[in-house]
Design an enzyme around this catalytic site. Structure first.
Site, PDB file in Angstrom:
ATOM      1  N   ASP A  50       4.196  10.641  41.516  1.00 32.31           N
ATOM      2  CA  ASP A  50       4.502  12.507  40.817  1.00 32.31           C
ATOM      3  C   ASP A  50       5.558  11.016  39.637  1.00 32.31           C
ATOM      4  O   ASP A  50       6.569  11.576  39.183  1.00 32.31           O
ATOM      5  CB  ASP A  50       4.617  13.209  41.441  1.00 32.31           C
ATOM      6  CG  ASP A  50       5.312  14.217  40.524  1.00 32.31           C
ATOM      7  OD1 ASP A  50       4.744  14.288  39.619  1.00 32.31           O
ATOM      8  OD2 ASP A  50       5.416  15.270  41.052  1.00 32.31           O
ATOM      9  N   LYS A  60       5.447  10.477  36.190  1.00 29.48           N
ATOM     10  CA  LYS A  60       5.400  10.991  35.145  1.00 29.48           C
ATOM     11  C   LYS A  60       6.139  10.036  34.256  1.00 29.48           C
ATOM     12  O   LYS A  60       6.998  10.335  33.547  1.00 29.48           O
ATOM     13  CB  LYS A  60       6.646  12.238  35.232  1.00 29.48           C
ATOM     14  CG  LYS A  60       5.952  13.798  36.061  1.00 29.48           C
ATOM     15  CD  LYS A  60       7.500  14.659  36.080  1.00 29.48           C
ATOM     16  CE  LYS A  60       6.945  15.539  37.035  1.00 29.48           C
ATOM     17  NZ  LYS A  60       6.809  15.534  38.546  1.00 29.48           N
ATOM     18  N   ASP A  94       7.697   6.606  28.471  1.00 27.22           N
ATOM     19  CA  ASP A  94       7.504   6.068  27.293  1.00 27.22           C
ATOM     20  C   ASP A  94       6.704   5.503  27.165  1.00 27.22           C
ATOM     21  O   ASP A  94       6.154   5.848  26.813  1.00 27.22           O
ATOM     22  CB  ASP A  94       8.523   5.210  28.313  1.00 27.22           C
ATOM     23  CG  ASP A  94      10.515   4.539  27.742  1.00 27.22           C
ATOM     24  OD1 ASP A  94      10.505   4.105  26.450  1.00 27.22           O
ATOM     25  OD2 ASP A  94      11.182   4.754  28.247  1.00 27.22           O
TER      26      ASP A  94
END
Ligand code: 5IU
EC number: 2.4.2.10
Length: 466
Positions: A301, A303, A306
């Site tokens: 997880d 996430k 960038d």
């Protein structure tokens, strides 16, 4: 004179219905404009409108009323008072303070709610109102509308098992305006032509949270383009588990012990590898081994959020080398498609989930953001196979994962909000429930995993009506 005829003439004479050339909100030009908000300025006209709606409501059975904001709110209010039937209101903007209710008013799950609308074109406003009502467990079977523009709304609602009842259709209005001499035969012919040529596609976009399908995992297997997504559904079907466990623990020993305890009951183990104090290659190998032997996928997880170049380094490098062992990772869309492109380029063995909605209080994933995530997913369907969302927000060729799931509703002190498995899978129509503390803080994690596995699977089986 027939009350409908009187009503149409009144609506025309009071300039609620106007003929000319009008630019609509959607940008298209329409030769007819109907603004039913004007009716609140003419009490006797408003009374006539409500009396006509009332004629239809009489034949339907319902426990409460809900007007679609804003124009239909006074209509619904008057009907509520007239019939002594309670009313609820949908908020157009969900408050970020106080109770954060999407629906105002007192109601019970499983009550039947009748939706009142002023005018229907494609049906999308009605569907937007339907969504929070259904989420709260209300049953919606019928919609009563003053005016059906006959541009696809009825069919669209029928797809959602909702019956549309209209006081007036555009055809009726044009006929009455012709017969009463308000419009010439030529003008009416021209208007008919316009309405026939501007049928709204019944495939109009599905609002978030609306289930667009009722297909089984078997039926959806061949619709998923990404192979990790297909593999996931194979595991789900084989193990009869649509449960993912979130192992937010800080030592490798705990992580591995959770993986072996809950392994037989889950389809996915969700990790946050950066919170493990003693992560190393051997731990990683042991985790992958457990995933193979118990047949679950590993979802890191992470996430990613960038720019593409940085994401590629974060995904493949550092001390975690996520791309080497994770079957699934997720990404925010905030930085644009570069994030997805980087993940896709770095590993074809890892499937991607996009964050379309979040479970935490005050999160900023608003409707427009969710729709963007859906758009990105469609664009990269080879790599993106699903979403983190609060339920089914789109089509059956994607898989929907929902975090913030616990048998006991409530939350924590840092903004987490919990929904129970039955609501998440059965009502919000998500596919995979992600359960963390509900299982990992249980005294017997194996038993808790089995309880959640059953609750999530039963909700799925009931939903597809097997
Ligand atoms: N998680 C959420 N909500 C979200 C997203 C991720 O809770 O919107 I995106 C993660 C955080 C945690 C797990 O790893 O899911 C939920 O754990 P609990 O069930 O213990 O709250």
């Amino acid at each position: 004179m027939h009350p409908l005829r009187t009503l149409v003439i009144e609506l025309y004479d009071k300039q609620v219905i106007q003929v000319g050339s009008f630019k609509l909100k959607s940008g298209i030009t329409s030769p007819i404009y109907i603004d039913l908000r004007v009716t609140i300025s003419y009490p006797s006209l408003l009374r006539q409108v409500v009396a006509c709606l009332q004629d239809i409501c009489r034949s339907l059975s319902y426990d409460i009323l809900c007007g679609v904001p804003y124009t239909a709110l006074p209509f619904a209010t008057l009907l509520s008072v007239e019939n002594s039937v309670p009313m609820v209101m949908r908020r157009k903007e969900v408050k970020d303070y106080g109770t954060k209710k999407a629906i105002e008013g007192v109601f019970q799950p499983n009550q039947t709610c009748l939706i009142i609308e002023d005018l229907i074109t494609s049906g999308s406003s009605v569907l937007e109102t339907l969504e929070p009502l259904v989420k709260e467990g209300l049953v919606v079977k019928d919609v009563v509308v003053l005016l059906d523009r006959e541009q696809g709304g009825k069919d669209n609602l029928r797809k959602h098992n909702i019956q549309l009842h209209s006081v007036l259709k555009m055809t009726d209005i044009l006929e009455i305006l012709k017969d009463s001499g308000r419009l010439s035969a030529d003008k009416v012919a021209e208007l008919f032509e316009y309405f026939h040529s501007t049928q709204v596609s019944s495939n109009s976009s599905i609002p978030s949270g609306m289930a667009s399908h009722n297909l089984s995992f078997e039926q959806r297997l061949s619709m998923i383009r990404n192979k990790v997504g297909r593999r996931l559904l194979e595991i789900v079907l084989k193990k009869q588990s649509n449960l993912a466990v979130a192992a937010d623990v800080t030592t490798s020993q705990e992580l591995l012990s959770i993986a072996s305890q809950v392994g037989p009951h889950i389809c996915v183990l969700k990790t946050h590898v950066d919170i493990i104090e003693d992560w190393n290659e051997t731990v990683c190998e042991q985790l992958v081994h457990l995933a193979k032997s118990h047949q679950f996928l590993i979802f890191e997880d992470r996430k990613f959020a960038d720019i593409g170049n940085t994401v590629e380094l974060q995904f493949t490098g550092g001390i975690f080398h996520i791309s080497q062992w994770a079957d699934i990772v997720n990404a925010h869309i905030i930085a644009g498609p570069g994030t997805i492109q980087a993940l896709r380029k770095a590993s074809e063995h890892c499937g991607i989930l996009l964050l379309a909605q979040m479970s935490s209080k005050g999160n900023l994933a608003v409707e427009e953001y969710t729709q963007k995530a859906i758009q990105f997913a469609k664009q990269y369907e080879d790599a993106v196979f699903g979403f983190i969302s609060m339920g089914c927000i789109g089509e059956p060729n994607f898989i929907y994962f929902t975090p913030g799931v616990k048998l006991e509703k409530g939350g924590d002190s840092l903004g987490q909000q919990y929904t129970d498995p039955k609501t998440v899978i059965g009502i919000q129509k998500s596919d995979i429930a992600i359960v963390g503390r509900g299982i990992i803080h249980a005294s017997d994690r194996k038993e808790a995993a089995l309880t959640y596995q059953k609750a999530c699977w039963d909700a799925y089986v009931q939903r597809i009506g097997k």
